[in-house]
Scaffold this motif. Structure first.
Motif, PDB file in Angstrom:
ATOM      1  N   SER A  30       0.693  -1.216   0.049  1.00 43.34           N
ATOM      2  CA  SER A  30       0.010   0.026   0.024  1.00 43.34           C
ATOM      3  C   SER A  30       0.927   1.246  -0.014  1.00 43.34           C
ATOM      4  O   SER A  30       0.589   2.145  -0.718  1.00 43.34           O
ATOM      5  CB  SER A  30      -0.765   0.011   1.299  1.00 43.34           C
ATOM      6  OG  SER A  30      -1.962  -0.893   1.240  1.00 43.34           O
ATOM      7  N   ILE A  31       1.937   1.338   0.827  1.00 43.77           N
ATOM      8  CA  ILE A  31       2.733   2.320   0.872  1.00 43.77           C
ATOM      9  C   ILE A  31       3.530   2.591  -0.570  1.00 43.77           C
ATOM     10  O   ILE A  31       3.370   3.741  -0.980  1.00 43.77           O
ATOM     11  CB  ILE A  31       3.901   2.176   2.033  1.00 43.77           C
ATOM     12  CG1 ILE A  31       3.144   2.197   3.595  1.00 43.77           C
ATOM     13  CG2 ILE A  31       5.062   3.340   2.015  1.00 43.77           C
ATOM     14  CD1 ILE A  31       4.011   1.807   4.564  1.00 43.77           C
ATOM     15  N   LEU A  32       4.025   1.591  -1.093  1.00 43.21           N
ATOM     16  CA  LEU A  32       4.765   1.656  -2.138  1.00 43.21           C
ATOM     17  C   LEU A  32       3.845   2.098  -3.587  1.00 43.21           C
ATOM     18  O   LEU A  32       4.420   2.760  -4.422  1.00 43.21           O
ATOM     19  CB  LEU A  32       5.654   0.423  -2.514  1.00 43.21           C
ATOM     20  CG  LEU A  32       6.547   0.190  -1.447  1.00 43.21           C
ATOM     21  CD1 LEU A  32       7.392  -1.096  -1.756  1.00 43.21           C
ATOM     22  CD2 LEU A  32       7.812   1.172  -1.423  1.00 43.21           C
ATOM     23  N   GLY A  64      -5.637   0.357   3.177  1.00 51.42           N
ATOM     24  CA  GLY A  64      -5.012  -1.043   3.445  1.00 51.42           C
ATOM     25  C   GLY A  64      -5.634  -1.518   4.792  1.00 51.42           C
ATOM     26  O   GLY A  64      -6.669  -1.078   5.307  1.00 51.42           O
ATOM     27  N   GLU A  65      -5.162  -2.829   5.328  1.00 50.84           N
ATOM     28  CA  GLU A  65      -5.709  -3.535   6.225  1.00 50.84           C
ATOM     29  C   GLU A  65      -5.794  -2.516   7.405  1.00 50.84           C
ATOM     30  O   GLU A  65      -6.828  -2.841   8.321  1.00 50.84           O
ATOM     31  CB  GLU A  65      -4.887  -4.703   6.430  1.00 50.84           C
ATOM     32  CG  GLU A  65      -5.724  -5.966   7.307  1.00 50.84           C
ATOM     33  CD  GLU A  65      -7.066  -6.193   6.914  1.00 50.84           C
ATOM     34  OE1 GLU A  65      -7.866  -6.379   7.552  1.00 50.84           O
ATOM     35  OE2 GLU A  65      -7.314  -6.245   5.393  1.00 50.84           O
ATOM     36  N   PRO A  66      -4.757  -1.847   8.065  1.00 52.05           N
ATOM     37  CA  PRO A  66      -4.815  -1.249   9.165  1.00 52.05           C
ATOM     38  C   PRO A  66      -5.861  -0.356   9.078  1.00 52.05           C
ATOM     39  O   PRO A  66      -6.449  -0.092  10.300  1.00 52.05           O
ATOM     40  CB  PRO A  66      -3.538  -0.398   8.950  1.00 52.05           C
ATOM     41  CG  PRO A  66      -2.430  -1.246   8.430  1.00 52.05           C
ATOM     42  CD  PRO A  66      -3.462  -1.664   7.219  1.00 52.05           C
ATOM     43  N   ILE A  82     -19.863   4.678   9.277  1.00 53.14           N
ATOM     44  CA  ILE A  82     -18.721   4.790   8.491  1.00 53.14           C
ATOM     45  C   ILE A  82     -18.654   3.383   7.569  1.00 53.14           C
ATOM     46  O   ILE A  82     -19.322   2.451   8.281  1.00 53.14           O
ATOM     47  CB  ILE A  82     -17.349   4.779   9.116  1.00 53.14           C
ATOM     48  CG1 ILE A  82     -17.022   3.430  10.183  1.00 53.14           C
ATOM     49  CG2 ILE A  82     -17.213   6.035   9.929  1.00 53.14           C
ATOM     50  CD1 ILE A  82     -15.805   3.421  10.907  1.00 53.14           C
ATOM     51  N   ASP A  83     -17.944   3.627   6.551  1.00 55.07           N
ATOM     52  CA  ASP A  83     -17.974   2.210   5.578  1.00 55.07           C
ATOM     53  C   ASP A  83     -16.614   1.624   6.045  1.00 55.07           C
ATOM     54  O   ASP A  83     -15.644   2.097   6.486  1.00 55.07           O
ATOM     55  CB  ASP A  83     -17.729   2.691   4.146  1.00 55.07           C
ATOM     56  CG  ASP A  83     -19.103   3.322   3.560  1.00 55.07           C
ATOM     57  OD1 ASP A  83     -20.056   2.831   4.008  1.00 55.07           O
ATOM     58  OD2 ASP A  83     -18.818   4.001   2.758  1.00 55.07           O
ATOM     59  N   ILE A  84     -16.675   0.166   5.935  1.00 61.38           N
ATOM     60  CA  ILE A  84     -15.556  -0.564   6.395  1.00 61.38           C
ATOM     61  C   ILE A  84     -14.903  -1.030   4.956  1.00 61.38           C
ATOM     62  O   ILE A  84     -15.169  -2.134   4.625  1.00 61.38           O
ATOM     63  CB  ILE A  84     -15.846  -1.804   7.310  1.00 61.38           C
ATOM     64  CG1 ILE A  84     -16.513  -1.463   8.471  1.00 61.38           C
ATOM     65  CG2 ILE A  84     -14.638  -2.670   7.615  1.00 61.38           C
ATOM     66  CD1 ILE A  84     -16.963  -2.125   9.625  1.00 61.38           C
ATOM     67  N   ASP A  85     -14.060  -0.211   4.567  1.00 62.00           N
ATOM     68  CA  ASP A  85     -13.589  -0.350   3.210  1.00 62.00           C
ATOM     69  C   ASP A  85     -12.123  -0.442   2.953  1.00 62.00           C
ATOM     70  O   ASP A  85     -11.473  -0.508   1.986  1.00 62.00           O
ATOM     71  CB  ASP A  85     -14.465   0.464   2.174  1.00 62.00           C
ATOM     72  CG  ASP A  85     -13.972   1.977   2.575  1.00 62.00           C
ATOM     73  OD1 ASP A  85     -13.407   2.475   3.522  1.00 62.00           O
ATOM     74  OD2 ASP A  85     -14.629   2.825   1.773  1.00 62.00           O
ATOM     75  N   GLY A  86     -11.609  -0.083   4.116  1.00 59.18           N
ATOM     76  CA  GLY A  86     -10.110  -0.022   4.071  1.00 59.18           C
ATOM     77  C   GLY A  86      -9.378   1.337   3.404  1.00 59.18           C
ATOM     78  O   GLY A  86      -8.251   1.330   3.173  1.00 59.18           O
ATOM     79  N   SER A  87     -10.176   2.202   3.223  1.00 66.65           N
ATOM     80  CA  SER A  87      -9.932   3.463   2.629  1.00 66.65           C
ATOM     81  C   SER A  87     -10.345   4.627   3.895  1.00 66.65           C
ATOM     82  O   SER A  87     -11.447   4.780   4.278  1.00 66.65           O
ATOM     83  CB  SER A  87     -10.537   3.760   1.390  1.00 66.65           C
ATOM     84  OG  SER A  87     -10.197   5.057   0.771  1.00 66.65           O
ATOM     85  N   PHE A  88      -9.134   5.427   4.173  1.00 68.04           N
ATOM     86  CA  PHE A  88      -9.450   6.629   5.350  1.00 68.04           C
ATOM     87  C   PHE A  88      -9.711   7.663   4.529  1.00 68.04           C
ATOM     88  O   PHE A  88      -9.134   8.412   4.159  1.00 68.04           O
ATOM     89  CB  PHE A  88      -8.321   6.610   5.920  1.00 68.04           C
ATOM     90  CG  PHE A  88      -8.321   7.299   7.344  1.00 68.04           C
ATOM     91  CD1 PHE A  88      -8.755   8.817   7.552  1.00 68.04           C
ATOM     92  CD2 PHE A  88      -7.751   6.936   8.487  1.00 68.04           C
ATOM     93  CE1 PHE A  88      -8.950   9.431   8.771  1.00 68.04           C
ATOM     94  CE2 PHE A  88      -7.989   7.738   9.517  1.00 68.04           C
ATOM     95  CZ  PHE A  88      -8.593   8.898   9.929  1.00 68.04           C
ATOM     96  N   GLY A  89     -11.016   7.922   4.385  1.00 67.99           N
ATOM     97  CA  GLY A  89     -11.730   8.906   3.987  1.00 67.99           C
ATOM     98  C   GLY A  89     -12.277   9.979   4.892  1.00 67.99           C
ATOM     99  O   GLY A  89     -12.267   9.797   6.123  1.00 67.99           O
ATOM    100  N   PRO A  90     -13.135  10.842   4.436  1.00 68.35           N
ATOM    101  CA  PRO A  90     -13.738  11.850   5.485  1.00 68.35           C
ATOM    102  C   PRO A  90     -14.627  11.420   6.583  1.00 68.35           C
ATOM    103  O   PRO A  90     -14.741  11.639   7.655  1.00 68.35           O
ATOM    104  CB  PRO A  90     -14.535  12.996   4.629  1.00 68.35           C
ATOM    105  CG  PRO A  90     -13.911  12.617   3.252  1.00 68.35           C
ATOM    106  CD  PRO A  90     -13.464  11.040   3.156  1.00 68.35           C
ATOM    107  N   GLY A  91     -15.361  10.219   6.194  1.00 67.62           N
ATOM    108  CA  GLY A  91     -16.256   9.690   7.124  1.00 67.62           C
ATOM    109  C   GLY A  91     -15.337   8.967   8.248  1.00 67.62           C
ATOM    110  O   GLY A  91     -15.860   8.827   9.469  1.00 67.62           O
TER     111      GLY A  91
END
Length: 126
Positions: A30-32, A64-66, A82-91
């Protein structure tokens, strides 16, 4: 200059090896994969080092997973919007801020070590 470059490469290789050994390959990928045009290898190495820790630093655009783990913990504490989708968005950021406010933490919307520790304490108490 060449020696410094070799030392940086060696440090990055060491961090990558550690992540793979600890089963953090998805975090590394994810980082790379993220585009980081304004960051240098030391910046990226610092992010890899953070991913190795048990309390990764998560913020807007983290993936990602974290992030999924964070979202699941927040959801289990009643932040069901919140959506549990692995994406840290506004929600997710809003849920982190509410959690921080409710627990007396600095409400910056960033999930760092202090927020992780408080989340773990709250979820293990239930």
């Amino acid at each position: 200059d060449e020696l410094a470059g070799e030392q940086k490469s060696s440090k990055v290789r060491s961090l990558i090896t550690t992540m793979v050994r600890r089963g953090k390959l998805n975090s590394l990928i994810s980082i790379l994969r993220e585009e980081r045009p304004d960051e240098t290898w030391p910046d990226i190495a610092a992010q890899i080092q953070q991913a190795i820790s048990d309390s990764p630093l998560l913020r807007i655009s983290s993936k990602g997973e974290p992030v999924r783990r964070l979202q699941e913990l927040l959801y289990s504490l009643g932040h069901s919007d919140i959506d549990i989708d692995g994406s840290f968005g506004p929600g997710t950021q809003a849920a982190v801020i509410r959690f921080q406010e409710n627990t007396g933490l600095p409400a910056d919307g960033i999930d760092g070590r202090q927020t992780w520790n408080t989340l773990r304490a709250q979820t293990s108490a239930e």
